[in-house]
Scaffold this active site. Structure first.
Site, PDB file in Angstrom:
ATOM      1  N   ARG A  53       0.853  -1.202   0.000  1.00  0.00           N
ATOM      2  CA  ARG A  53       0.000   0.000   0.000  1.00  0.00           C
ATOM      3  C   ARG A  53       0.883   1.244   0.000  1.00  0.00           C
ATOM      4  NH1 ARG A  53      -1.589   1.343   4.776  1.00  0.00           N
ATOM      5  NH2 ARG A  53      -2.649  -0.588   5.247  1.00  0.00           N
ATOM      6  N   TYR A 105     -13.598  19.870 -14.415  1.00  0.00           N
ATOM      7  CA  TYR A 105     -13.953  18.477 -14.688  1.00  0.00           C
ATOM      8  C   TYR A 105     -15.130  18.106 -13.762  1.00  0.00           C
ATOM      9  CZ  TYR A 105     -13.651  13.405 -14.585  1.00  0.00           C
ATOM     10  OH  TYR A 105     -13.947  12.071 -14.647  1.00  0.00           O
ATOM     11  N   ASP A 177      -4.511  20.887 -12.307  1.00  0.00           N
ATOM     12  CA  ASP A 177      -4.913  19.650 -12.988  1.00  0.00           C
ATOM     13  C   ASP A 177      -4.392  19.772 -14.421  1.00  0.00           C
ATOM     14  OD1 ASP A 177      -6.210  17.677 -14.470  1.00  0.00           O
ATOM     15  OD2 ASP A 177      -8.110  17.866 -13.384  1.00  0.00           O
ATOM     16  N   LYS A 202      -5.613   9.142 -18.837  1.00  0.00           N
ATOM     17  CA  LYS A 202      -5.763   9.815 -20.123  1.00  0.00           C
ATOM     18  C   LYS A 202      -4.457   9.740 -20.917  1.00  0.00           C
ATOM     19  CE  LYS A 202      -9.661  10.563 -18.063  1.00  0.00           C
ATOM     20  NZ  LYS A 202      -9.998  11.781 -17.352  1.00  0.00           N
TER      21      LYS A 202
HETATM   22  C1  LIG Z   1     -10.596  12.140 -16.102  1.00  0.00           C
HETATM   23  C2  LIG Z   1     -10.243  13.401 -15.436  1.00  0.00           C
HETATM   24  C3  LIG Z   1     -10.118  13.476 -14.045  1.00  0.00           C
HETATM   25  C4  LIG Z   1     -10.414  12.285 -13.134  1.00  0.00           C
HETATM   26  O1  LIG Z   1      -9.525  11.263 -13.313  1.00  0.00           O
HETATM   27  P1  LIG Z   1      -9.900   9.686 -13.129  1.00  0.00           P
HETATM   28  O2  LIG Z   1      -8.647   8.997 -13.498  1.00  0.00           O
HETATM   29  O3  LIG Z   1     -11.058   9.418 -14.036  1.00  0.00           O
HETATM   30  O4  LIG Z   1     -10.291   9.517 -11.702  1.00  0.00           O
HETATM   31  C5  LIG Z   1      -9.755  14.691 -13.483  1.00  0.00           C
HETATM   32  N1  LIG Z   1      -9.522  15.776 -14.251  1.00  0.00           N
HETATM   33  C6  LIG Z   1      -9.635  15.741 -15.589  1.00  0.00           C
HETATM   34  C7  LIG Z   1      -9.364  16.979 -16.372  1.00  0.00           C
HETATM   35  C8  LIG Z   1     -10.005  14.566 -16.226  1.00  0.00           C
HETATM   36  O5  LIG Z   1     -10.125  14.541 -17.553  1.00  0.00           O
END
Ligand SMILES: *Cc1c(COP(=O)(O)O)cnc(C)c1O
Length: 386
Positions: A53, A105, A177, A202
């Site tokens: 963990r 998001y 982000d 992504k």
């Molecule tokens: C997909 C996404 C998230 C969340 O990420 P997960 O891996 O789906 O939990 C946060 N911010 C943006 C801009 C995203 O595209």
């Protein structure tokens, strides 16, 4: 943490940072250390790994690579982007205030408004078009500014350097982000941010086969606080997923070049189609934040959104269902092209008034442009939008 690759160019870091041939076998690829626990010769006498963990060698290689890509000292991998965001929010205490975007998001907005606001944390949702607008909202309870740029799905650009200067002047943490840009296009820490967050699901993973999140940062005390939360709360990824992202990152620079090239062609092509109204892509000179995008990003990426001229929800659904190469699906950043209807899919958790206010209207479609051959993508857009 900082190996011989750390100061090399991006593509070299993407392939090598954090990774050396395995000392026991010479395996060139980092092995998938599928183990939860580690042998101790005598209590406390071990090779730095006790329980997976908290630490795992495959994840460690990934984290060092992630840090290098963002020119950060430390990387932390989480089991999802939301897991990474959750850990940052747990730095806060009841009474603390956060300034964030009105164009977030959907999952981040849901977490802030439905979870952390119940724990006594106050969120201010604003438009970051002018960084100076945040100053009047800052008081001695303000602990964090959380921004996303480009924003999802309307591709607004926030001036990271300008926001960072204000955050520093008021001793407030700035988290960015960076999912949409990827570390290939933009490095917020170089622009003054304290924490970078990625949904590694992504572009970093890049093949739509894994869900993962990451934080990158350079301050040691802040890293220790975040590592404590990471280990104590336990949203850490397993070795197989860590391996998949480590492997995905090896082609990040190649994929991003192709995403940007295809994105540019598609943005220009959409302009010629009579069915298309507004196009959101920061590479256009008439995009409201084009100058900032040009300054803080290396190129404009493969994310584009656009509205359908005069279309209601029914017509928009019809168009969204007509694509043959683009797949109608949530998510983004993989090698395959996706089309998404934000109102009913990724942004359904945001109330309609809030969506309309930021331009997330019923007739908006979002494209994650993949790396297929451009002729086939253009042909698909042409037939779907005719
Ligand atoms: C997909 C996404 C998230 C969340 O990420 P997960 O891996 O789906 O939990 C946060 N911010 C943006 C801009 C995203 O595209």
């Amino acid at each position: 943490m900082q190996d011989k690759y750390y100061n090399m160019k991006f593509g070299t870091k993407a392939i090598h940072a954090g990774q050396e041939p395995d000392p026991t076998t010479g395996a060139v690829m980092t092995p998938i250390y599928q183990t939860s626990t580690y042998w101790q010769k005598s209590p406390g006498e071990h090779k730095g790994f006790e329980y997976s963990r908290g630490t795992n060698p495959t994840r460690k290689a990934l984290e060092d690579c992630l840090a290098a890509l963002e020119n950060a000292r430390y990387g932390l991998a989480f089991s999802s982007g939301m897991g990474a965001t959750d850990a940052v929010m747990k730095l806060l205490q009841p009474g603390d205030e956060v300034i964030t975007g009105s164009d977030l998001y959907g999952g981040s907005f849901r977490m802030f408004s439905k979870i952390f606001s119940n724990y006594g944390i106050k969120f201010h949702y604003i438009n970051f078009a002018n960084a100076g607008d945040i100053t009047p909202l800052i008081n001695d309870k303000t602990k964090l500014i959380w921004i996303e740029t480009p924003t999802n799905p309307t591709m607004q650009i926030v001036d990271i350097e300008a926001v960072a200067a204000i955050a520093k002047a008021h001793n407030v943490l700035l988290a960015v982000d960076n999912t949409f840009a990827s570390p290939y296009l933009q490095n917020p820490i170089d622009l003054g941010a304290d924490i970078v967050m990625h949904s590694a699901t992504k572009y970093l993973g890049g093949h739509s086969d894994v869900v993962m999140g990451a934080l990158m940062l350079s301050d040691e005390a802040l890293y220790k606080r975040l590592w404590f939360i990471y280990n104590a709360c336990g949203a850490t990824p397993g070795p197989m997923d860590s391996f998949l992202v480590l492997r995905g990152i090896k082609t990040l620079h190649l994929r991003m070049k192709a995403h940007c090239e295809n994105g540019r062609e598609i943005a220009r092509f959409l302009k010629t189609l009579p069915a298309v109204d507004k196009i959101h892509w920061p590479g256009f000179e008439d995009h409201p934040n084009h100058a900032i995008a040009k300054r803080q990003m290396r190129d404009f990426g493969g994310m584009i959104s656009f509205t359908l001229k005069g279309a209601d929800l029914k017509r928009t659904f019809e168009v969204a269902s007509r694509f043959k190469v683009f797949t109608l699906a949530e998510s983004l950043g993989g090698v395959e092209s996706l089309v998404n209807h934000p109102v009913s899919m990724t942004h359904a958790s945001i109330p309609k008034e809030a969506r309309d206010a930021v331009g997330v209207t019923d007739n908006l479609l979002r494209l994650s442009v993949g790396v297929e051959d451009i002729e086939d993508l253009l042909e698909d857009l042409k037939q779907a939008l005719s």
